[in-house]
Design a protein around this motif. Sequence first.
Motif: not given
Length: 327
Positions: A241-244, A263, A290, A293
Amino acid sequence: MAISSPSSCAVSIAGLTKTYASGFQALKRVDLDIQQGEIFALLGPNGAGKTTLISIVCGIVTASSGTVAVAGHDIVRDYRVTRSKIGLVPQELSTDAFESVWATVTFSRGLFGKAPDPARVEKVLRDLSLWDKRNEKIMALSGGMKRRVMIAKALSHEPEILFLDEPTAGVDVELRRDMWEMVRQLRDRGVTIILTTHYIEEAEEMADRIGVINKGELILVEEKATLMKKLGKKQLTIELDQPMHAVPPELAAWNLVLKPGGHTLQREFDAADTQGGVAPLLRRLGELGIGFKDVNTQQSSLEDIFVSLVHQKTHETVGGAAAGAAA
């Protein structure tokens, strides 16, 4: 995989070698049993020895050493018997250009001492969509139609064993589809099929067992399903869902790779591992907050396995030669 019962072998090959006058060794002590009624796919790069092996079994090329038995009969001592049991569709087109389709297929049947059987010849021609071309001279046919004639000639004497050497190379999609349907029907009637092909997806779909040959050496023989399970790889891809910025240390046990952009997480694992730690990994992602999707797994194809095997064998050969030179 050796077949324990000789009576169940359509073809039994032991210690087969072939060295040409030039000194080139085309085959290196090949041992192989092919079971009655199976579809066996022989894969290998150009020049690996596939056609040489087939040609020896069919009596076209003489082996340097070793033995070959067809349905329990030695191919040298009982050559008339063994050749009558074999049909061959060679890689190269070779037909009687001025003969009609009907005449050349009928003549091929007679070459093996079979009594005239117009109904049998008609069925073969109809199965290969050649019936409407039966009175045409072969020289007037397209390349795809000539390939069909070669298959018809190989089937005219009702062989127990059919060799297909690159049978669909350069042919149209319709012929390829028709031919593989015919192969399935022949196998259902108990005919043993041995094929070589560059279209590895065909071997993946059709074959019961796979053999891989490289530089004259049979490097692997395995049930297709076992081969795919043993040597195949799976790749797990997780879209976040969100980059790390980096993989958290809490996930180190899964050997994840963070793709550029942050991503996507990826992990490769053996196909034999049915779970691959996927469920525990997804649970752990949830515990760490974390979000993701999409989750996707992709399994390696037979082509991937084939390329890997040949590359590995080539690397071993080169490495061994280098070590020998250094010594």
